[in-house]
Design an enzyme around this catalytic site. Structure first.
Site, PDB file in Angstrom:
ATOM      1  N   ARG A  73     -47.663  86.678 -19.734  1.00 31.86           N
ATOM      2  CA  ARG A  73     -48.964  86.163 -19.266  1.00 31.86           C
ATOM      3  C   ARG A  73     -48.773  85.145 -18.148  1.00 31.86           C
ATOM      4  NH1 ARG A  73     -52.002  84.065 -24.303  1.00 31.86           N
ATOM      5  NH2 ARG A  73     -53.773  83.845 -22.901  1.00 31.86           N
ATOM      6  N   LYS A 126     -59.291  75.826 -19.697  1.00 30.58           N
ATOM      7  CA  LYS A 126     -60.467  76.228 -18.907  1.00 30.58           C
ATOM      8  C   LYS A 126     -61.646  76.525 -19.836  1.00 30.58           C
ATOM      9  CE  LYS A 126     -58.422  79.949 -17.210  1.00 30.58           C
ATOM     10  NZ  LYS A 126     -57.065  79.879 -17.755  1.00 30.58           N
ATOM     11  N   ARG A 179     -52.268  77.137 -30.380  1.00 30.53           N
ATOM     12  CA  ARG A 179     -53.707  77.408 -30.279  1.00 30.53           C
ATOM     13  C   ARG A 179     -54.197  78.349 -31.368  1.00 30.53           C
ATOM     14  NH1 ARG A 179     -56.388  79.487 -24.725  1.00 30.53           N
ATOM     15  NH2 ARG A 179     -55.325  81.461 -25.110  1.00 30.53           N
ATOM     16  N   ARG A 200     -54.554  84.359 -31.657  1.00 33.23           N
ATOM     17  CA  ARG A 200     -54.687  85.583 -30.868  1.00 33.23           C
ATOM     18  C   ARG A 200     -53.350  86.292 -30.744  1.00 33.23           C
ATOM     19  NH1 ARG A 200     -57.776  83.811 -25.485  1.00 33.23           N
ATOM     20  NH2 ARG A 200     -56.180  85.158 -24.618  1.00 33.23           N
ATOM     21  N   ARG A 237     -58.952  87.035 -11.112  1.00 35.32           N
ATOM     22  CA  ARG A 237     -57.547  86.771 -11.403  1.00 35.32           C
ATOM     23  C   ARG A 237     -56.624  87.474 -10.421  1.00 35.32           C
ATOM     24  NH1 ARG A 237     -58.175  86.003 -17.694  1.00 35.32           N
ATOM     25  NH2 ARG A 237     -56.282  84.920 -18.187  1.00 35.32           N
TER      26      ARG A 237
END
Ligand code: AMP
Length: 220
Positions: A176, A13, A128, A165, A89
């Site tokens: 998550r 996103k 990532r 992260r 969310r």
């Protein structure tokens, strides 16, 4: 134009929203970045949010709603619209956004849902890395870059440090995703019923996702 981007963590996103922002100059509001900036400053919001974020849990609704509504009132969002990445969310957040917009005589134009199977999301989150300075996202699986060896951002005039992260750590990913399925995925039906939802498969190359996203924007 007023848009929301939905999808599981790792769906890309942020990458898409950033590219659209560069193309259209529509203000881009990235909830996770706003919260991370607060954590870095150790301000009131940051102190409240950081524990939840490190555990991969959602920050309480009233905190994020307060942060985003304040930002939406700023001049640029009022005149140019906005793109929301990472908000809403939960149903409560979606309702708060609707209420705010209707008080301003505004409404959402489009909700883009980037769909992605869980196993691919996990693979992507694990690969990532992000530039601490400019925010560029690197990913072995989608961008075909060997991030293991790369420690410095290659974007022109940047050279920032590339890091992973805390909440992209494999130990946090299941939480998550569980939060996403339990609390965020009901929003798909919420927006589908309003006729605003457009689904784009995120299990493709970044350029293909981008071109389908732009098609949806132009049709709106
Ligand atoms: P993201 O960068 O979008 O993956 O968000 C990172 C973390 O920030 C999430 O795992 C949550 O802890 C928190 N967060 C971001 N957006 C929201 C939101 N709309 N509601 C609650 N927590 C959020």
């Amino acid at each position: 134009m007023r848009m929301v981007f939905l999808g599981p963590p790792g769906a890309g996103k942020g990458t898409q929203a950033q590219q659209i922002h560069e193309e259209t100059s529509i203000p881009l509001l990235i909830m996770g970045d706003m919260l991370r900036a607060s954590v870095k400053r150790q301000d009131e919001v940051g102190l409240e949010a950081q524990g939840y974020m490190n555990r991969g849990e959602l920050v309480p609704d009233e905190v994020v709603i307060r942060v985003i509504l304040k930002r939406l009132e700023e001049e640029d969002c009022q005149t140019k619209g906005f793109m929301l990445d990472g908000f809403p969310r939960t149903s409560q957040q979606a309702q708060a956004l609707d209420k705010h917009l209707s008080q301003c005589n505004q409404q959402l134009d489009l909700v883009i849902y980037y769909s992605l199977p869980d196993e691919i999301a996990i693979q992507r989150l694990s690969g990532r890395k992000i530039c601490r300075k400019c925010g560029k996202i690197y990913n072995i699986s989608t961008l075909n870059i060997s991030t293991d060896e790369q420690t410095v951002c290659s974007k022109e005039n940047c050279g920032g440090e590339i890091y992973q992260r805390v909440d992209d750590d494999p130990s946090v990913q299941p939480k998550r995703l569980a939060e996403y399925h339990q609390k965020t995925s009901p929003l798909l039906e919420y927006y589908r019923q309003k006729g605003m939802l457009r689904e784009v498969s995120a299990n493709r190359k970044v350029e293909e996702i981008f071109s389908e996203t732009m098609k949806n924007l132009k049709m709106t």
